[in-house]
Design a protein around this motif. Structure first.
Motif, PDB file in Angstrom:
ATOM      1  N   GLY A 193      33.250   9.096  84.605  1.00 58.56           N
ATOM      2  CA  GLY A 193      32.429   8.491  84.106  1.00 58.56           C
ATOM      3  C   GLY A 193      32.519   7.495  82.992  1.00 58.56           C
ATOM      4  O   GLY A 193      32.129   6.804  82.794  1.00 58.56           O
ATOM      5  N   GLY A 194      33.531   7.646  82.760  1.00 60.78           N
ATOM      6  CA  GLY A 194      33.692   6.637  81.187  1.00 60.78           C
ATOM      7  C   GLY A 194      35.640   7.800  80.176  1.00 60.78           C
ATOM      8  O   GLY A 194      36.490   7.786  81.174  1.00 60.78           O
ATOM      9  N   VAL A 195      35.467   6.323  79.324  1.00 64.31           N
ATOM     10  CA  VAL A 195      37.611   7.064  78.990  1.00 64.31           C
ATOM     11  C   VAL A 195      37.283   7.223  77.326  1.00 64.31           C
ATOM     12  O   VAL A 195      36.551   6.110  76.768  1.00 64.31           O
ATOM     13  N   TYR A 230      43.271   1.491  80.827  1.00 61.71           N
ATOM     14  CA  TYR A 230      42.362   2.889  80.818  1.00 61.71           C
ATOM     15  C   TYR A 230      42.215   1.702  78.937  1.00 61.71           C
ATOM     16  O   TYR A 230      40.750   3.268  78.301  1.00 61.71           O
ATOM     17  N   GLY A 231      42.882   1.483  77.831  1.00 64.16           N
ATOM     18  CA  GLY A 231      43.027   0.886  77.176  1.00 64.16           C
ATOM     19  C   GLY A 231      42.578   2.406  75.794  1.00 64.16           C
ATOM     20  O   GLY A 231      41.810   2.228  74.895  1.00 64.16           O
ATOM     21  N   MET A 232      43.688   3.021  76.060  1.00 66.02           N
ATOM     22  CA  MET A 232      43.406   4.139  75.452  1.00 66.02           C
ATOM     23  C   MET A 232      44.721   4.669  74.430  1.00 66.02           C
ATOM     24  O   MET A 232      46.153   3.627  74.679  1.00 66.02           O
ATOM     25  N   LEU A 303      31.532   7.255  75.088  1.00 64.83           N
ATOM     26  CA  LEU A 303      33.126   6.549  76.011  1.00 64.83           C
ATOM     27  C   LEU A 303      33.146   5.749  76.496  1.00 64.83           C
ATOM     28  O   LEU A 303      31.841   4.788  76.361  1.00 64.83           O
ATOM     29  N   ARG A 304      34.189   4.935  76.637  1.00 61.22           N
ATOM     30  CA  ARG A 304      34.372   3.875  77.072  1.00 61.22           C
ATOM     31  C   ARG A 304      34.006   3.413  78.297  1.00 61.22           C
ATOM     32  O   ARG A 304      34.409   4.377  79.284  1.00 61.22           O
ATOM     33  N   GLU A 305      33.540   1.915  78.621  1.00 63.67           N
ATOM     34  CA  GLU A 305      33.850   1.888  80.399  1.00 63.67           C
ATOM     35  C   GLU A 305      34.746   1.656  80.580  1.00 63.67           C
ATOM     36  O   GLU A 305      35.819   1.648  80.225  1.00 63.67           O
ATOM     37  N   LEU A 306      34.534   2.534  81.889  1.00 64.54           N
ATOM     38  CA  LEU A 306      35.903   2.114  82.911  1.00 64.54           C
ATOM     39  C   LEU A 306      36.126   0.172  83.336  1.00 64.54           C
ATOM     40  O   LEU A 306      34.765  -0.282  83.449  1.00 64.54           O
TER      41      LEU A 306
END
Length: 511
Positions: A193-195, A230-232, A303-306
């Motif tokens: 549920g997050g990144v 996903y911005g990772m 965590l960051r949003e999906l």
């Protein structure tokens, strides 16, 4: 006390109590005898000061060779094992006793502690919530899992958050491919549920080109796009330094042992199908995550949003269906309905399946096959795709390239072997094709396989007349359906009674 040596502590107690008490009273308070007290009076040294070092009870067997022969070997070959030095010394000095091995190993260990090379230090890290997620693959063949009795050659994709210990596992049928990495990673993130901010792996060829250049330039294009979606930020450990991924390498072993224990408790390593085995693994991982529920919930908040949607976790390829009724992809031949011969299809290649499209229309989903490590081609065959042509050319079955893959169940293959053994080849092929056609047209593949198994166990040939009667519909039980068509005038009357024609309305057939 008799049989026990006096300790330094008891002697100090005695000397303390002796300052104010008599010899016998001070001795009693220090738990020593009066005779011992008088000996202490004569010799005030502590017991530890009276001990003399013990000398060797036998001659040193390595005295003549350790400094002259063994130490030069240790200096010349820093990584040499003690057992190798032992074998070399036994070769040079046959008079040495084999019992000297442990002495030699202890002596080498002590020498290396003083004169050996500096060893690599492991630096424990403080993990921050929401920062680091790790991916890796681990081989699961050693567990001996089977699907419907067939050994399952598979790996496990393993994702883990370094801070809270959240885990996700995905059964992978092929190698460490980008498709397996993309599917497993995305399943993990959407389940979580997050990144996290960073994603780390080892030097997977699916993610890195593994060239001598900067890591940022070394990313494969598809992996770079996946991470960017996903911005990772992507990172990897140094090649060959597994402990740099310690936050997932060690949990690999814990997870495999948990699965091994669950298999032992289950009492069987065989599963009906792949879906059942995947549910089994998911349940084990779910129980492990439940133990860390509070830490996982705390890290989810960091965590960051999906993103709005998943990105592609497949390879898209184009293939042409040949006159053989199928196409070849990655050294595997797949059959498709013969009406597609000559058409070019789009294939989405996943780790365990193929989605087949013509234009934008989805046609079918096929299980993915894989060529043998030796390079031998494989076939994924559905007899329903070719049975209509086989009925016209039954002798084609005899030497068909993918004949063994054509039979949907083991009973059909055994039946063909018995038919060929007992009957002429032409008759055997004709009966076998009729059996396959019956299974297809009457939807009785499993039931027919059970009937064939009974015949084969008794070494009897299939009785086609009895089987047709067994699986053919009984005409006496079929309903007699009579369809009466209404005349068109009835529809015109119905329209005329409820609808007044106006300008622009459709004109009836009668006008």
């Amino acid at each position: 006390m008799p049989g026990r040596h006096v300790t330094d502590h008891q002697m100090r107690l005695y000397m303390k109590f002796r300052q104010t008490h008599s010899t016998s009273v001070a001795a009693a308070k220090a738990s020593i005898s009066v005779a011992t007290a008088y000996r202490i009076e004569k010799d005030p040294r502590l017991p530890s000061q009276k001990k003399e070092p013990h000398g060797r009870r036998r001659a040193d067997p390595l005295a003549g060779i350790f400094d002259t022969e063994i130490v030069p070997l240790l200096k010349a070959a820093r990584g040499i094992r003690p057992v190798a030095i032992f074998e070399e010394m036994m070769r040079r000095h046959p008079e040495l006793d084999e019992g000297v091995r442990r002495t030699l190993e202890r002596r080498i260990r002590s020498w290396r502690a003083v004169h050996g090379e500096e060893q690599e230090v492991i630096f424990r890290q403080t993990q921050e919530p929401g920062r680091l997620g790790l991916s890796d693959f681990t081989d699961m063949v050693s567990l001996g899992v089977t699907i419907a009795g067939q050994p399952l050659d598979h790996r496990l994709y393993h994702f883990r958050l370094a801070y809270c210990g959240f885990e996700h596992a995905h059964v992978v049928l092929g190698g460490e491919s980008f498709v397996a990495l993309a599917e497993g990673l995305q399943n993990a993130l959407w389940s979580l549920g997050g990144v996290p901010r960073d994603h780390r792996s080892d030097s997977l060829s699916a993610a890195f080109r593994n060239l001598d250049r900067d890591a940022r330039e070394d990313l494969t294009r598809r992996y770079e796009e996946l991470i960017a979606h996903y911005g990772m930020t992507a990172s990897r450990n140094n090649a060959g330094i597994a402990h740099e991924n310690g936050a997932i390498e060690s949990p690999h072993g814990h997870l495999k042992r948990a699965i091994e224990d669950a298999l032992l408790l289950r009492g069987s390593r065989d599963f009906d199908d792949m879906a059942a085995y995947r549910r089994f693994v998911d349940e084990i991982v779910g129980r492990r995550n439940a133990r860390n529920a509070k830490r996982i919930d705390a890290e989810r908040a960091q965590l960051r949003e999906l993103p709005d949607r998943r990105t592609t976790d497949y390879e898209e390829l184009s293939v042409r269906v040949t006159s053989s009724g199928g196409f070849t992809l990655r050294k595997v031949f797949y059959t498709v309905p013969s009406r597609l011969i000559g058409h070019r299809l789009r294939v989405r290649l996943y780790d365990d399946r193929l989605d087949v499209f013509i234009g934008g229309t989805h046609l079918t989903t096929l299980p993915r096959g894989r060529a043998s490590p030796s390079g031998k081609h494989d076939q994924v065959v559905n007899y329903r795709h070719v049975i209509h042509s086989l009925r016209r050319k039954p002798m084609a079955l005899l030497n068909l390239v993918y004949r063994d893959r054509l039979f949907p169940r083991e009973a059909y293959r055994r039946a063909f072997d018995l038919l060929v053994e007992r009957l002429p080849e032409r008759q055997a092929c004709r009966i076998m094709v009729e059996l396959l056609a019956m299974a297809h047209e009457r939807g009785c593949e499993s039931e027919l396989a059970e009937e064939l198994s009974v015949c084969l166990d008794d070494r009897r040939l299939p009785d086609m007349v009895a089987l047709r009667a067994r699986f053919a519909p009984d005409p006496a039980r079929l309903p007699n359906v009579v369809v009466r068509l209404a005349p068109l005038q009835a529809y015109e009357a119905l329209i005329g009674a409820n609808h007044e024609p106006v300008m622009g309305d459709a004109v009836s057939l009668g006008t």
